[in-house]
Scaffold this active site. Structure first.
Site, PDB file in Angstrom:
ATOM      1  N   ASP A   1     -53.931   1.137  45.404  1.00 32.93           N
ATOM      2  CA  ASP A   1     -54.830   0.767  44.309  1.00 32.93           C
ATOM      3  C   ASP A   1     -56.169   1.474  44.505  1.00 32.93           C
ATOM      4  OD1 ASP A   1     -56.454  -0.401  42.460  1.00 32.93           O
ATOM      5  OD2 ASP A   1     -55.968  -2.462  42.985  1.00 32.93           O
TER       6      ASP A   1
ATOM      7  N   GLU B   1     -59.241   2.384  42.604  1.00 27.54           N
ATOM      8  CA  GLU B   1     -60.046   2.213  41.404  1.00 27.54           C
ATOM      9  C   GLU B   1     -61.511   1.959  41.721  1.00 27.54           C
ATOM     10  OE1 GLU B   1     -59.641  -1.864  39.560  1.00 27.54           O
ATOM     11  OE2 GLU B   1     -57.728  -1.795  40.644  1.00 27.54           O
TER      12      GLU B   1
END
Length: 435
Positions: A123, A125
């Protein structure tokens, strides 16, 4: 997801066909969810047709360094127990550093509880460095490590963030169809994808189309290629080839006939359930949630917390007492600190991390449980969990002490005494009461 920065049928088919490969997979177009600590001990699905859950094991961020999600193991077991496919994701705030990437993967890869071959997504981000190539190299290093460990590597993010910070075509050159991308039309309840806002990129295998899959919030995802079958026999979550404790525990619960249900087992109220065994309607907020069985009478059992009788046909086992013992013997992730997010309450944080409001107040010097703020770092380690013998009830909107006392079979005076309540009219939603 995660930590957020937060017409025809012909046209729909055409959009999907243009966006993804046409190879047929058993799981193609299946919908599912992703979970972190915010979904509680056993996670929650949005709809009965959901087929998979991608679950945060923890990761690395700039505030905490490496951290673990205390709910990971039980959520994996819960998903498997409900006949769903469980996968893993790691919060991967490593910027462009191979050293941070290595430390993160060294820590988490041995702790993966989903089957070999299942998805392990990175992930990415938040926290990108100013060096786009270095960021890309750190992601590729991580995905190479995931693949070498025997799992299916994926990259999660948003299209604008990716375009700005990563050479994603380099990722696809080595790992085709490995992108899990998020794009939301708005923050209204969105049970199915809105293809008008689909992130138009090559290689998107999973599309996260909303963070409000249901009222109250939950991420909704659609598998475009069948990638969520990976790690499972023909997509069957009951027969993963793995030795991990969480999956074994989940298989055990899934294979437990309802007739062997015992006091202490955990069940989920089916979304299709309409009435309690006594005939009253089951509230919407109860459906999909999990409860301990505290009493059994023929084909009915009494649920803790809501203190209501339900027919066996309206609930499913997701954890047996033996299952929970198996999980408790597995290595337990323990989060040491927690950063307060918008909308958090101290009671919600305490519940999600297996502790109590009083313990958090004591550990963090908080005089008023309502005085927490976004960005505040709370200590969690060393807190005392509420013992199983202590029954609790979480106050809901519209409750008052007399209604709660009647529901729980106790008295207002008892509730006032046990919880140190000075004014019986001053209780608030989210407050946890002992009884």
């Amino acid at each position: 997801m995660m930590q957020k920065l937060s017409k025809t049928i012909t046209l729909l088919i055409l959009v999907i066909t243009l966006a993804v490969p046409t190879t047929a997979f058993a799981a193609k177009n299946d919908q599912g969810v992703d979970w972190s600590v915010y979904q509680g001990t056993y996670g929650k699905f949005g709809y009965a047709h959901d087929k998979f859950a991608i679950i945060q094991i923890g990761g690395r961020n700039s505030n905490q360094g490496i951290y673990e999600q205390a709910t990971y193991t039980t959520q994996v077991a819960s998903a498997i127990a409900q006949g769903k496919r469980a996968h893993t994701y790691i919060w991967y705030e490593v910027g462009g550093s191979i050293d941070l990437s290595k430390a993160t993967l060294d820590y988490f890869l041995p702790r993966i509880q989903t089957p070999k071959g299942s998805i392990v997504a990175l992930d990415y981000e938040s926290g990108a460095s100013g060096d786009k190539q270095a960021n890309t190299n750190a992601i590729l290093y991580g995905m190479q490590r995931v693949k070498a460990a025997g799992y299916t590597p994926m990259y999660y993010s948003y299209r604008p963030y990716t375009i700005a910070n990563v050479y994603y075509q380099q990722i696809l050159a080595e790992f085709p169809n490995s992108l899990w991308m998020a794009a939301y039309p708005n923050y209204q309840v969105t049970p199915t994808p809105n293809w008008q806002v689909f992130p138009s990129m090559d290689g998107v295998a999973i599309y996260q189309f909303t963070s409000t899959y249901i009222a109250g919030g939950l991420d909704g995802n659609i598998d475009l290629t069948g990638i969520t079958d990976n790690g499972y026999t023909k997509g069957n979550a009951e027969k993963p080839k793995t030795e991990t404790p969480a999956v074994e525990a989940g298989k055990e619960a899934d294979n437990t006939p309802k007739k062997t249900l015992k006091v202490g087992d955990t069940v989920k109220v089916n979304f299709s359930a309409t009435n309690w065994a006594t005939g009253e309607g089951i509230p919407t907020w109860v459906k999909g949630n999990t409860y301990k069985v505290i009493q059994i009478n023929g084909n009915k059992f009494l649920l803790d917390g809501v203190m209501s009788w339900i027919n066996r046909s309206n609930a499913e086992i997701i954890a047996t007492s033996q299952t929970e013992q198996t999980i408790s013997n597995a290595p337990k992730p323990v989060a040491k600190t927690y950063v307060v997010h918008y909308g958090d309450t101290l009671s919600g944080i305490a519940y999600a991390n297996g502790t109590s409001v009083a313990a958090l107040q004591s550990l963090n010097g908080i005089n008023n449980p309502n005085w927490i703020y976004v960005g505040q770092t709370l200590k969690l380690s060393g807190t005392a969990t509420v013992l199983p013998s202590v029954k609790t009830y979480t106050v809901r909107y519209g409750d008052n002490l007399s209604v709660i006392a009647s529901k729980l079979g106790t008295t207002v005076n008892n509730l006032v005494s046990k919880n140190g309540i000075k004014n019986a009219n001053m209780i608030y939603p989210g407050q946890v009461l002992k009884y």
